[in-house]
Structures are given as structure tokens and as C-alpha cells.
Scaffold this motif. Structure first.
Motif, PDB file in Angstrom:
ATOM      1  N   TYR A  35       0.853  -1.192   0.000  1.00  0.00           N
ATOM      2  CA  TYR A  35       0.000   0.000   0.000  1.00  0.00           C
ATOM      3  C   TYR A  35       0.889   1.243   0.000  1.00  0.00           C
ATOM      4  O   TYR A  35       2.018   1.216   0.472  1.00  0.00           O
ATOM      5  N   LEU A  43      -5.054   4.675   2.833  1.00  0.00           N
ATOM      6  CA  LEU A  43      -4.193   3.667   2.215  1.00  0.00           C
ATOM      7  C   LEU A  43      -4.778   3.259   0.878  1.00  0.00           C
ATOM      8  O   LEU A  43      -5.981   3.009   0.766  1.00  0.00           O
ATOM      9  N   PHE A  99      -9.915 -10.870   1.401  1.00  0.00           N
ATOM     10  CA  PHE A  99      -9.702  -9.620   2.133  1.00  0.00           C
ATOM     11  C   PHE A  99     -10.510  -9.561   3.422  1.00  0.00           C
ATOM     12  O   PHE A  99     -10.771  -8.485   3.940  1.00  0.00           O
ATOM     13  N   THR A 102      -7.374 -10.739   8.934  1.00  0.00           N
ATOM     14  CA  THR A 102      -6.573  -9.660   9.505  1.00  0.00           C
ATOM     15  C   THR A 102      -5.291  -9.490   8.704  1.00  0.00           C
ATOM     16  O   THR A 102      -4.597 -10.468   8.389  1.00  0.00           O
ATOM     17  N   GLN A 103      -4.974  -8.234   8.389  1.00  0.00           N
ATOM     18  CA  GLN A 103      -3.706  -7.943   7.747  1.00  0.00           C
ATOM     19  C   GLN A 103      -2.725  -7.435   8.803  1.00  0.00           C
ATOM     20  O   GLN A 103      -3.093  -6.637   9.664  1.00  0.00           O
TER      21      GLN A 103
ATOM     22  N   TYR B  32     -17.778  -6.766   5.508  1.00  0.00           N
ATOM     23  CA  TYR B  32     -16.890  -7.110   6.602  1.00  0.00           C
ATOM     24  C   TYR B  32     -16.164  -5.825   6.977  1.00  0.00           C
ATOM     25  O   TYR B  32     -15.629  -5.138   6.104  1.00  0.00           O
ATOM     26  N   PHE B  34     -13.663  -3.340   9.579  1.00  0.00           N
ATOM     27  CA  PHE B  34     -12.446  -3.361  10.381  1.00  0.00           C
ATOM     28  C   PHE B  34     -12.136  -1.952  10.896  1.00  0.00           C
ATOM     29  O   PHE B  34     -12.442  -0.951  10.242  1.00  0.00           O
ATOM     30  N   TYR B  36      -8.501  -0.257  12.198  1.00  0.00           N
ATOM     31  CA  TYR B  36      -7.066  -0.386  12.429  1.00  0.00           C
ATOM     32  C   TYR B  36      -6.585   0.903  13.098  1.00  0.00           C
ATOM     33  O   TYR B  36      -7.116   1.987  12.862  1.00  0.00           O
ATOM     34  N   LEU B  46      -4.563  -4.202  13.917  1.00  0.00           N
ATOM     35  CA  LEU B  46      -6.001  -4.384  14.013  1.00  0.00           C
ATOM     36  C   LEU B  46      -6.491  -4.065  15.419  1.00  0.00           C
ATOM     37  O   LEU B  46      -5.956  -4.558  16.406  1.00  0.00           O
ATOM     38  N   LYS B  49     -12.729  -6.267  14.444  1.00  0.00           N
ATOM     39  CA  LYS B  49     -13.356  -6.519  13.153  1.00  0.00           C
ATOM     40  C   LYS B  49     -14.720  -7.148  13.344  1.00  0.00           C
ATOM     41  O   LYS B  49     -14.974  -7.839  14.339  1.00  0.00           O
ATOM     42  N   LEU B  51     -17.222  -9.630  11.234  1.00  0.00           N
ATOM     43  CA  LEU B  51     -17.436 -10.507  10.074  1.00  0.00           C
ATOM     44  C   LEU B  51     -18.882 -10.992  10.030  1.00  0.00           C
ATOM     45  O   LEU B  51     -19.506 -11.068   8.964  1.00  0.00           O
ATOM     46  N   PHE B  90      -8.105   4.044  11.316  1.00  0.00           N
ATOM     47  CA  PHE B  90      -8.621   3.808   9.975  1.00  0.00           C
ATOM     48  C   PHE B  90      -9.749   2.791  10.017  1.00  0.00           C
ATOM     49  O   PHE B  90      -9.595   1.702  10.573  1.00  0.00           O
ATOM     50  N   SER B  94     -14.534  -4.592   3.442  1.00  0.00           N
ATOM     51  CA  SER B  94     -14.495  -5.462   2.278  1.00  0.00           C
ATOM     52  C   SER B  94     -15.864  -6.124   2.166  1.00  0.00           C
ATOM     53  O   SER B  94     -16.668  -6.049   3.091  1.00  0.00           O
ATOM     54  N   LEU B 101      -9.767  -4.611   0.106  1.00  0.00           N
ATOM     55  CA  LEU B 101     -10.079  -3.962   1.373  1.00  0.00           C
ATOM     56  C   LEU B 101      -9.967  -2.472   1.140  1.00  0.00           C
ATOM     57  O   LEU B 101      -8.903  -1.984   0.736  1.00  0.00           O
ATOM     58  N   PHE B 103      -9.932   1.291   2.492  1.00  0.00           N
ATOM     59  CA  PHE B 103      -9.666   2.059   3.710  1.00  0.00           C
ATOM     60  C   PHE B 103     -10.295   3.444   3.620  1.00  0.00           C
ATOM     61  O   PHE B 103     -10.331   4.055   2.547  1.00  0.00           O
ATOM     62  N   GLY B 104     -10.737   3.943   4.769  1.00  0.00           N
ATOM     63  CA  GLY B 104     -11.120   5.342   4.860  1.00  0.00           C
ATOM     64  C   GLY B 104      -9.888   6.220   4.920  1.00  0.00           C
ATOM     65  O   GLY B 104      -8.750   5.733   4.932  1.00  0.00           O
TER      66      GLY B 104
END
Lengths: 114, 113
Positions: A35, A43, A99, A102-103, B32, B34, B36, B46, B49, B51, B90, B94, B101, B103-104
Motif C-alpha cells: 500500500y 491507504l 480480504f 486480519t492484515q 466485513y 475493520f 485499524y 487491528l 473486526k 465478520l 482507519f 471489504s 479492502l 480504507f477510509g
């Protein structure tokens, strides 16, 4: 704990140089991601890889390429660096495909192109 | 296309006060979600999350978030913040029809003594 390491925290390069950013993960994860992070833009995904020698374009692949010769290592290559590639680059990995998993992120490389 | 909106770019708050960081996403069949967190000079990690299952999700460091499908929101809350919570947060989403994925743009939480 999963550890994702990036070869440099700070890098300064000149316009036109070829730049290599290295990322290594130690948890046998299948998936790896690159990213770039810019203020006000969040990102954005450049490339990702689900397997060795496999790569997929993300949202902003132009001007970049990647290499994944070994499972634990994912390299980002700037073929000819330009000033608009000055940014923070983040590498991530995840265990499962897709996706929703968890990353895990590395600490980032702040690249400045002069 | 899927999108994420974080309505506040910066949130200043005093220590021990409650905080809510807002996140809205564009509607999809199945999402889904998340959160972060990025502490200064570090990568992202993380917080929590969603799901499936319970709409109230508890994460690390005392944070929680509630998935609200009707309002397409996933706001992050903490009842009492500490100086150490100063960071950028963030929201990301997804879905089954988006192979990525998203991101904001991030919310910078600054906690003052």
C-alpha cells in the motif's frame, strides 16, 4: 506474534532511479500486499500476491512492479522513480486468501524522491 | 463501488473523556468491517473486526464498535481515553462483491492531559 519487516524506514532517491522496497514476513502467510499512504487519502493498494510468483494489480499499479520469488518476501519496484511517488509505503501480510482476514503491517518506508 | 467515509479528520479530546470515531460505508449485500490503529511512526494494527454475529464488537485497549446495517455505520467508541490512545484510526471495509479492502481516509485522535 507475526512480524513484518521492511528493509528501510527512510529512503531518499533521485528522479529516474530504480528503487527496491523489500518486505519480509515470518509467519508463513500466503498473502502479501503493498500500500501507499498519503495524507487525506488513506491507504491505497498498489499490488498484492496470493502465492509465490503470483501478483495482482491493486488500485494504483502504474509506475510500480512487484516480485515474489519466495513465500516470505515481497518486493516493490519503482522502475523510474518520480517525485509524485514520494510517500509512505506499507507492506502487509495475511494468512487466508481474500480480504476478510486480519492484515499484519510492517512499520513502513518513507520514500522521498528528489 | 464500495466506499468508506470517515467523517472527522481530527478529533481532539481530553484524557478520561469518552470518544466516538465515525465511519460510514456504502451499502452492499454482505460487508466485513475493520478498525485499524496506527501509532506514531508505526504500521497499522487491528483494533477489531466484524465478520458476522453480534453487532457489538469488542476490541483491544478498551475499544468497541457497533455494526448498524440500517445506517450503514460502524462507529468506534471508547468510554474513557488515555494519552496513549493518541494515534490515527482507519476504518476499512471489504465485501463479497469487492475483491479488496477499502480504507477510509483516517481520523487523527489527539488526547490532551
Amino acid at each position: 506474534d507475526v512480524k513484518v519487516t521492511q528493509s528501510s524506514r527512510y529512503l531518499v532517491k533521485r528522479t529516474g532511479e530504480k528503487v527496491f522496497l523489500e518486505c519480509v514476513q515470518d509467519m508463513d502467510h500466503e498473502n502479501m500486499f503493498w500500500y501507499r499512504q498519503d495524507p487525506g487519502l488513506g491507504l491505497r493498494l498498489i499490488y498484492f500476491s496470493y502465492d509465490v510468483k503470483m501478483k495482482e494489480k491493486g488500485d494504483i499499479p502504474e509506475g510500480y512492479s512487484v516480485s515474489r520469488e519466495k513465500k516470505e518476501r515481497f518486493s516493490l519496484i519503482l522502475e523510474s522513480a518520480s517525485t509524485n511517488q514520494t510517500s509512505m509505503y506499507l507492506c502487509a501480510s495475511s494468512l487466508l486468501a481474500g480480504f476478510t482476514d486480519t492484515q499484519y503491517f510492517g512499520p513502513g518506508t518513507r520514500l522521498t524522491v528528489l | 463501488a464500495q466506499s468508506v467515509t470517515q467523517l472527522d479528520s481530527q478529533v481532539p479530546v481530553f484524557e478520561e473523556a469518552p470518544v466516538e470515531l465515525r465511519c460510514n460505508y456504502s451499502s452492499s449485500v454482505s460487508v466485513y468491517l475493520f478498525w485499524y490503529v496506527q501509532y506514531p511512526n508505526q504500521g497499522l494494527q487491528l483494533l477489531l473486526k466484524y465478520l458476522s454475529g453480534s453487532t457489538l464488537v469488542k476490541g483491544i485497549n478498551g475499544f468497541e464498535a457497533e455494526f448498524n446495517k440500517s445506517q450503514t455505520s460502524f462507529h468506534l467508541r471508547k468510554p474513557s481515553v488515555h494519552i496513549s490512545d493518541t494515534a490515527e484510526y482507519f476504518c476499512a471495509v471489504s465485501s463479497t462483491d469487492t475483491d479488496k479492502l477499502i480504507f477510509g481516509t483516517g481520523t487523527r485522535l489527539q488526547v490532551f492531559p
